[in-house]
Design an enzyme around this catalytic site. Structure first.
Site, PDB file in Angstrom:
ATOM      1  N   GLU A  65       0.821  -1.213   0.000  1.00 35.43           N
ATOM      2  CA  GLU A  65       0.000   0.000   0.000  1.00 35.43           C
ATOM      3  C   GLU A  65       0.855   1.263   0.000  1.00 35.43           C
ATOM      4  O   GLU A  65       0.460   2.288  -0.566  1.00 35.43           O
ATOM      5  CB  GLU A  65      -0.949  -0.010   1.208  1.00 35.43           C
ATOM      6  N   CYS A  96      -3.425  -4.613   6.360  1.00 35.03           N
ATOM      7  CA  CYS A  96      -3.193  -4.551   7.799  1.00 35.03           C
ATOM      8  C   CYS A  96      -3.743  -3.225   8.346  1.00 35.03           C
ATOM      9  O   CYS A  96      -4.134  -2.340   7.578  1.00 35.03           O
ATOM     10  CB  CYS A  96      -1.698  -4.687   8.101  1.00 35.03           C
TER      11      CYS A  96
END
Length: 137
Positions: A65, A96
């Protein structure tokens, strides 16, 4: 694919996942052996992607990300509208907690995430999120 204003139903999630799988194939994961790739649509119709990049100093590794958000900014900024994440087998993952916060900054609560449980808005994956609006109070 699709552009801003599209819904989960009219989004080509298979095509977005294919971009994430391609990104995953470029991951640098010699320590964990766990490559990850991500892809997202941007409100102007672009598609951005990223992969994880590990480091011998484990805490310095970058989640996929991070690469995606860097690519978003490098190619003109904008808001993320649709997001998917895959593992080394090309199976859908969820970001996460740290990465959910990062996605919130660049997509907001309405960002649609492809998850093993279906398409969900980020607001359900990160309820009561802290964001830029809290810094102006």
């Amino acid at each position: 694919m699709t552009s801003a204003g599209s819904t989960a139903a009219d989004t080509d999630w298979d095509a977005l996942r294919a971009v994430a799988r391609d990104a995953m194939s470029h991951a640098y994961a010699p320590y964990s052996g766990y490559p990850v790739g991500v892809a997202a649509l941007v409100d102007d119709g672009r598609t951005v992607s990223g992969c994880n990049v590990e480091n011998a100093s484990y805490g310095l590794g970058l989640c996929a990300e991070c690469g995606l958000v860097s690519e978003l900014q490098r190619t003109g900024g904008g808001r993320l509208t649709h997001f998917t994440c895959v593992d080394g087998d090309g199976e859908i993952l969820v970001p996460c907690g740290r990465c959910r916060q990062l996605l919130y900054e660049f997509g907001g609560p309405g960002l649609l995430l492809e998850t093993p449980a279906g398409i969900l808005p980020l607001s359900e994956m990160l309820p009561q999120a802290f964001g830029p609006q809290h810094l102006t109070k």
